[in-house]
Design an enzyme around this catalytic site. Structure first.
Site, PDB file in Angstrom:
ATOM      1  CB  CYS A  45      -0.811  -0.028   1.170  1.00  0.00           C
ATOM      2  SG  CYS A  45      -0.210  -0.089   2.943  1.00  0.00           S
ATOM      3  CG  ASN A  46       1.191   5.957   0.840  1.00  0.00           C
ATOM      4  OD1 ASN A  46       1.706   6.003  -0.393  1.00  0.00           O
ATOM      5  ND2 ASN A  46       1.168   7.002   1.915  1.00  0.00           N
TER       6      ASN A  46
END
Length: 115
Positions: free
Chosen positions: A75-76
């Site tokens: 994800c981030n």
């Protein structure tokens, strides 16, 4: 099980694992994405893996992974990816790795991006 920058880069270069980005589509448009990574947003992941292979392909644009396929989720920063890895494992996927540093680690290591 986790994957580091080198393992993710190798998977993307060789196709040895499917790298799934669980960020929202707007984040990919804003920040870019790892080359050859595919997107299934975290909010859709459980339902996506329950679709028929044809429905999955039509919606996400790639072949639905089987439960034994090698997967790396990111994800981030790693939070959503950790939840995704757990969710996939609980759904019967047996070869799931978490890219703990996720997108931020990729960028800090100079990994290429697609916009």
């Amino acid at each position: 099980m986790s994957a580091d920058f080198a393992a993710v880069k190798e998977a993307l270069d060789t196709g040895s694992a499917t790298v799934i980005d669980v960020r929202n589509p707007g984040e990919l448009q804003e920040k870019g994405k790892l080359p050859k990574a595919v997107n299934v947003p975290m909010t859709e992941l459980k339902e996506a893996m329950e679709l028929s292979p044809e429905e999955f392909q039509n919606k996400y644009g790639f072949v639905q992974p089987s439960q034994s396929d090698a997967l790396i989720v990111h994800c981030n920063r790693g939070g959503r990816a950790a939840r995704a890895a757990t969710q996939l494992t609980e759904s019967g996927f047996s070869n799931v790795r978490l890219y703990q540093g996720s997108f931020n680690d990729w960028v800090s290591n100079g990994g290429p991006l697609e916009k």
